[in-house]
Write a protein that holds these residues in place. Structure first.
Motif, short mmCIF file in Angstrom:
data_model
loop_
_atom_site.label_atom_id
_atom_site.label_comp_id
_atom_site.label_asym_id
_atom_site.label_seq_id
_atom_site.Cartn_x
_atom_site.Cartn_y
_atom_site.Cartn_z
N THR A 53 102.24 32.05 13.46
CA THR A 53 102.90 32.41 14.30
C THR A 53 102.04 32.44 15.33
N HIS A 54 100.98 33.80 15.42
CA HIS A 54 100.16 34.24 15.56
C HIS A 54 99.29 32.42 16.68
N ALA A 55 98.96 31.98 15.34
CA ALA A 55 98.31 30.72 15.39
C ALA A 55 98.83 29.66 15.85
N ALA A 56 100.28 29.47 15.79
CA ALA A 56 100.64 28.73 16.57
C ALA A 56 100.80 28.84 18.41
N ARG A 57 100.91 30.15 18.48
CA ARG A 57 100.76 30.81 20.46
C ARG A 57 99.14 30.20 20.35
N GLY A 58 98.58 29.58 19.57
CA GLY A 58 97.12 30.04 20.10
C GLY A 58 96.45 30.88 20.01
N ASN A 59 96.63 32.70 19.27
CA ASN A 59 95.64 33.51 19.26
C ASN A 59 94.86 33.88 17.94
N VAL A 60 93.66 32.85 18.54
CA VAL A 60 93.15 33.21 16.90
C VAL A 60 92.46 34.94 16.11
N THR A 61 92.45 35.63 17.05
CA THR A 61 92.17 36.68 16.40
C THR A 61 93.65 37.13 15.29
N GLY A 62 94.58 37.15 16.32
CA GLY A 62 95.88 37.86 15.35
C GLY A 62 96.17 36.96 14.04
N GLY A 63 95.87 35.61 14.77
CA GLY A 63 96.02 35.16 13.55
C GLY A 63 95.69 34.89 12.03
N ALA A 64 94.33 34.55 12.82
CA ALA A 64 93.25 34.65 11.54
C ALA A 64 93.64 36.02 10.78
N ARG A 65 93.45 37.15 11.27
CA ARG A 65 93.06 38.45 10.58
C ARG A 65 94.75 38.00 9.93
N LEU A 66 95.66 38.13 10.49
CA LEU A 66 97.21 38.28 9.21
C LEU A 66 97.62 37.19 8.41
N LEU A 67 96.43 36.21 8.52
CA LEU A 67 96.44 35.25 7.40
C LEU A 67 95.99 35.34 6.21
N GLY A 72 89.36 27.34 18.17
CA GLY A 72 89.05 28.15 19.32
C GLY A 72 90.11 28.65 20.64
N GLY A 73 91.14 28.68 20.14
CA GLY A 73 92.23 29.01 20.91
C GLY A 73 93.51 28.22 20.97
N ARG A 74 93.41 27.07 19.94
CA ARG A 74 93.66 25.34 20.25
C ARG A 74 95.06 26.43 19.90
N ALA A 122 95.71 29.90 -0.46
CA ALA A 122 94.58 29.12 -0.32
C ALA A 122 95.10 28.39 1.36
N TRP A 123 96.82 28.83 0.70
CA TRP A 123 97.21 28.21 2.50
C TRP A 123 96.84 28.52 3.63
N ALA A 124 96.81 30.10 3.39
CA ALA A 124 96.54 31.22 4.40
C ALA A 124 94.79 30.80 4.90
N ARG A 125 93.94 31.02 3.98
CA ARG A 125 93.44 30.72 4.17
C ARG A 125 91.96 30.26 5.17
N GLU A 126 92.53 28.26 4.29
CA GLU A 126 92.49 27.36 4.96
C GLU A 126 92.43 27.38 6.44
N LEU A 127 93.99 28.09 7.36
CA LEU A 127 94.67 28.02 8.15
C LEU A 127 93.90 29.02 9.09
N ALA A 128 93.16 30.12 8.15
CA ALA A 128 92.69 30.95 8.66
C ALA A 128 91.10 29.83 9.31
N ASP A 129 90.86 29.23 8.79
CA ASP A 129 89.64 28.87 8.73
C ASP A 129 89.79 28.09 10.56
N ASP A 130 90.74 26.92 10.76
CA ASP A 130 91.42 26.33 11.08
C ASP A 130 91.04 26.10 12.28
N VAL A 131 92.12 27.70 12.47
CA VAL A 131 92.27 28.27 13.74
C VAL A 131 90.63 28.91 14.36
N GLU A 132 90.19 29.45 13.99
CA GLU A 132 88.88 29.91 14.11
C GLU A 132 87.95 28.66 14.94
N ARG A 133 87.89 28.28 14.13
CA ARG A 133 87.36 26.51 14.26
C ARG A 133 88.52 25.48 15.91
#
Length: 175
Positions: free
Chosen positions: A102-116, A158-160, A145-156
Motif C-alpha cells: 500500500t505504501h509503495a503504491a502511494r509512493g512512500n519509500v520509507t514506509g513501503g520498504a520498511r514494512l515489506l 525514489g518515491g515513484r 523474496a517478493w517483499a525484499r525485491e519490491l522493497a529494493d525496487d521502491v528504494e531505487r
C-alpha cells in the motif's frame, strides 16, 4: 483545545458505531487514503469478520489482484485479531506485507520498504518457529523474496509509486 465546526461535529457523530466506539466513516480510495466526506469511495472491507484461513487467503488474494492491498491488509488484520494466538504473528506479518505494498503504491519509500522487509521477516520467523513449511498453502519463502525485491525496487524508484495490481504477490506461489 481546537475549535469544532458544525461539519466536524456531524462527521464525528457519524464516526461512532452503535456501541459508541470510534469508527472512521470517511470514504477511501482504492489505496485506503481518506477522501472528503460525501465523495465516492471504494467499498471498505467489513471489520471483525471471522473467516477460515482458506477464506482469508482467497479473499486477500482477490483484493491484491484487484490492486487493493489496503483492503487485503484489513482481511489479514481480521485473521490476526480473531485467530488462534499461536498464528497471530503469521497474519500480522501478512498484513504488514499488504500495508508495505500500500505504501509503495502511494509512493512512500520509507514506509513501503520498511514494512515489506518487516513483514517478510515476520512471516519467515513464524514459519521457522512453527515448523510448518506451507501454512494454508502459503508460499512464505516466495512471499519473503517478493517483499525484499519490491522493497529494493521502491528504494531505487525514489518515491515513484508502484502499480499495486501489477506488483501484487502470489500468496500461494506461482499459479
Amino acid at each position: 483545545m481546537g475549535s469544532t465546526s458544525p461539519e466536524r461535529g456531524q462527521a464525528a457523530a457519524r464516526d461512532r458505531d452503535a456501541e459508541g466506539r470510534a469508527r472512521n466513516a470517511r470514504p477511501r480510495d482504492g489505496l485506503g487514503r481518506p477522501l472528503p466526506y460525501g465523495a465516492d469511495g471504494v467499498d471498505r472491507q467489513p471489520e471483525g469478520v471471522v473467516r477460515t484461513p482458506a477464506e482469508t487467503v482467497a479473499e486477500a488474494q482477490e483484493l491484491l489482484d484487484a490492486g487493493k492491498p489496503f483492503h487485503a491488509h484489513e482481511v489479514f488484520e481480521d485473521a490476526w485479531k480473531s485467530g488462534p494466538e499461536e498464528e497471530r504473528a503469521l497474519w500480522r506479518g501478512l498484513a504488514q506485507l499488504a500495508v508495505g505494498l500500500t505504501h509503495a503504491a502511494r509512493g512512500n519509500v520509507t514506509g513501503g520498504a520498511r514494512l515489506l522487509r518487516r513483514g517478510a521477516g515476520a512471516v519467515q520467523e513464524w514459519v521457522a518457529g512453527a515448523g510448518v513449511e506451507r501454512p494454508y498453502g502459503l508460499d512464505p519463502e516466495g512471499l519473503a523474496a517478493w517483499a525484499r525485491e519490491l522493497a529494493d525496487d521502491v528504494e531505487r524508484a525514489g518515491g515513484r509509486p508502484v502499480d499495486a495490481r501489477e506488483r501484487a504477490p502470489r500468496l500461494r506461489g506461482a499459479a
